[in-house]
Design a protein around this motif. Structure first.
Motif, PDB file in Angstrom:
ATOM      1  N   GLY A  81      45.163  14.084  13.820  1.00 46.25           N
ATOM      2  CA  GLY A  81      45.424  14.983  14.961  1.00 46.25           C
ATOM      3  C   GLY A  81      44.161  15.564  15.590  1.00 46.25           C
ATOM      4  O   GLY A  81      44.229  16.237  16.625  1.00 46.25           O
ATOM      5  N   VAL A  82      43.000  15.316  14.966  1.00 49.57           N
ATOM      6  CA  VAL A  82      41.759  15.925  15.462  1.00 49.57           C
ATOM      7  C   VAL A  82      41.333  15.258  16.772  1.00 49.57           C
ATOM      8  O   VAL A  82      41.395  14.033  16.904  1.00 49.57           O
ATOM      9  N   THR A  83      40.918  16.121  17.721  1.00 47.39           N
ATOM     10  CA  THR A  83      40.454  15.589  19.009  1.00 47.39           C
ATOM     11  C   THR A  83      38.958  15.816  19.208  1.00 47.39           C
ATOM     12  O   THR A  83      38.340  15.184  20.065  1.00 47.39           O
ATOM     13  N   CYS A  84      38.411  16.753  18.426  1.00 47.11           N
ATOM     14  CA  CYS A  84      37.027  17.155  18.686  1.00 47.11           C
ATOM     15  C   CYS A  84      36.330  17.551  17.381  1.00 47.11           C
ATOM     16  O   CYS A  84      36.904  18.260  16.558  1.00 47.11           O
TER      17      CYS A  84
ATOM     18  N   THR B 220      35.956  26.503  18.887  1.00 47.26           N
ATOM     19  CA  THR B 220      37.170  25.998  18.226  1.00 47.26           C
ATOM     20  C   THR B 220      38.415  26.583  18.894  1.00 47.26           C
ATOM     21  O   THR B 220      39.386  25.872  19.177  1.00 47.26           O
ATOM     22  N   LYS B 221      38.350  27.892  19.181  1.00 45.46           N
ATOM     23  CA  LYS B 221      39.514  28.555  19.826  1.00 45.46           C
ATOM     24  C   LYS B 221      39.753  27.967  21.216  1.00 45.46           C
ATOM     25  O   LYS B 221      40.893  27.747  21.624  1.00 45.46           O
TER      26      LYS B 221
ATOM     27  N   GLU C  61      41.541  24.748  20.873  1.00 45.16           N
ATOM     28  CA  GLU C  61      42.944  24.938  20.480  1.00 45.16           C
ATOM     29  C   GLU C  61      43.779  25.459  21.647  1.00 45.16           C
ATOM     30  O   GLU C  61      44.920  25.028  21.847  1.00 45.16           O
ATOM     31  N   ARG C  62      43.186  26.374  22.421  1.00 46.61           N
ATOM     32  CA  ARG C  62      43.916  26.911  23.593  1.00 46.61           C
ATOM     33  C   ARG C  62      44.270  25.804  24.576  1.00 46.61           C
ATOM     34  O   ARG C  62      45.301  25.831  25.225  1.00 46.61           O
TER      35      ARG C  62
ATOM     36  N   GLY D 224      44.101  21.038  21.975  1.00 45.09           N
ATOM     37  CA  GLY D 224      43.424  20.078  21.087  1.00 45.09           C
ATOM     38  C   GLY D 224      43.344  20.595  19.651  1.00 45.09           C
ATOM     39  O   GLY D 224      43.860  21.672  19.330  1.00 45.09           O
ATOM     40  N   LYS D 225      42.718  19.807  18.797  1.00 46.85           N
ATOM     41  CA  LYS D 225      42.510  20.241  17.409  1.00 46.85           C
ATOM     42  C   LYS D 225      41.060  19.925  17.040  1.00 46.85           C
ATOM     43  O   LYS D 225      40.592  18.794  17.253  1.00 46.85           O
ATOM     44  N   ALA D 226      40.359  20.935  16.508  1.00 50.48           N
ATOM     45  CA  ALA D 226      38.937  20.754  16.185  1.00 50.48           C
ATOM     46  C   ALA D 226      38.728  20.643  14.683  1.00 50.48           C
ATOM     47  O   ALA D 226      39.427  21.296  13.909  1.00 50.48           O
ATOM     48  N   LEU D 227      37.762  19.809  14.297  1.00 49.08           N
ATOM     49  CA  LEU D 227      37.285  19.800  12.910  1.00 49.08           C
ATOM     50  C   LEU D 227      35.872  20.352  12.931  1.00 49.08           C
ATOM     51  O   LEU D 227      35.003  19.808  13.621  1.00 49.08           O
TER      52      LEU D 227
END
Ligand SMILES: Cc1ncc(COP(=O)(O)O)c(C=O)c1O
Length: 331
Positions: A73-76, A145-146, A149-150, A153-156
């Motif tokens: 699910g990670v996009t970034c 990261t926030k 997410e806003r 997306g999903k960040a690692l």
């Protein structure tokens, strides 16, 4: 817990293959002769040539940090470092290879015409968020990261130097690879291994690996580019304990394994000293080996200094663990 089961556990942990393994273990006889230690075997473990995006030690750690099961699910991918960070460069390259967006939060000032790693970050398509000071990096990474997410997306987030318990596993694996090569290189009473210790994933992983392998003939010497001996001890204890726990191991490091020195920092981080310059010249002129000014040149200075003293006998074998950093040679 047996060594076998710790390594079985390690082999069951997923990773993204990036390292061209094994990296070469080469002998350096002309370096030894130039130091009047012609009868001492000096070997170089070439992790400068881990093979992905100009190599270095970060590639081994990122195999575990960016394992497929951590990327669902990670996009970034977000990480932090100095403008010329080797870790940031390899993270940007790995994100490109995985088809992910990469945001690097870097302290320093981006010049109009970036060189070295800074140029490569951009070549790999990373987005740079520049901050003025080191202390601003982590809070900015949280804010970024926030933001991701806003936007749905999903960040690692990969912490500094990928020196996390998971990243450290890359160097437990490297310890096993190296020990296999040592067996082919013959035997010695004691083997000294000199390596850089900064955020300490490399050092802690090797210490844990040699412990799991029961190698009480190895002396692992960590040379600091800027961190104090006390801080290296603390980071090494924390990382080796936590990485060991991931493998079901809850013991102590071998008692005579680890030594640390912050005596070769010179005037500070990334600033060449007389000793590090001389060591760089010697490695280049005797073996055609490139050292980086920030990490490996300081380790080479330390190793040469120890070879000139009483601690290392002619029956011992000495290994220089080359952790890379080639792009910083060019700024
Ligand atoms: C070339 C090079 N050598 C050594 C190190 C230090 O490794 P570690 O952060 O695992 O202590 C780094 C990382 O900062 C590096 O880029």
């Amino acid at each position: 817990m047996s060594m076998r089961s710790a390594f079985t556990a390690l082999d069951a942990i997923a990773r993204t293959r990036l390292v061209h393994e094994p990296t070469p273990l080469v002998s350096a006889p002309r370096l030894a002769q130039s130091l009047d230690r012609g009868s001492t075997t000096i070997l170089v473990k070439m992790d400068a040539e881990t093979g992905f995006a100009l190599g270095g030690n970060k590639v081994r750690k990122l195999e575990y940090e960016l394992a497929p099961d951590r990327l669902v699910g990670v996009t970034c991918v977000i990480t932090v470092g100095g403008l010329n960070s080797n870790h940031a460069r390899v993270t940007a390259a790995a994100a490109a290879r995985l088809g992910l967006r990469c945001i690097l939060v870097l302290n320093g000032e981006l010049p109009d015409e970036p060189t070295g790693n800074a140029m490569l970050h951009l070549m790999f398509g990373a987005e740079l968020r520049m901050v003025a000071m080191r202390e601003h990096r982590d809070p900015t990474a949280v804010a970024v990261t926030k933001e991701i997410e806003r936007a749905g997306g999903k960040a690692l987030f990969v912490p500094l130097g990928a020196s996390t318990p998971v990243g450290t596993l890359g160097y437990v694996r490297a310890a096993r690879e190296f020990v296999g090569q040592l067996a082919e290189a013959g035997s010695a009473e004691t083997t000294w291994v000199f390596v850089s210790a900064s955020s300490c994933g490399t050092f802690a992983g090797l210490a844990l690996g040699f412990t799991l392998l029961g190698r009480d003939d190895i002396r692992l010497v960590g040379i600091s580019p800027d961190v104090t001996e006390a801080e290296i001890l603390r980071l090494t204890a924390d990382l080796s304990t936590a990485a060991g726990a991931l493998l079901g191991w809850h013991g102590e490091l071998l008692p005579r394994l680890v030594s640390i020195s912050d005596a070769y920092v010179g005037d500070g981080y990334a600033l060449p000293s007389e000793g590090s310059r001389a060591a760089t010249e010697r490695f280049g002129r005797t073996e055609g080996i490139i050292l980086d000014p920030v990490y490996t040149a300081k380790v080479a200075h330390g190793m040469i200094d120890w070879l000139g003293g009483e601690r290392i006998s002619d029956k011992d074998r000495v290994v220089f663990w080359h952790t890379g950093g080639y792009p910083t040679v060019f700024g």
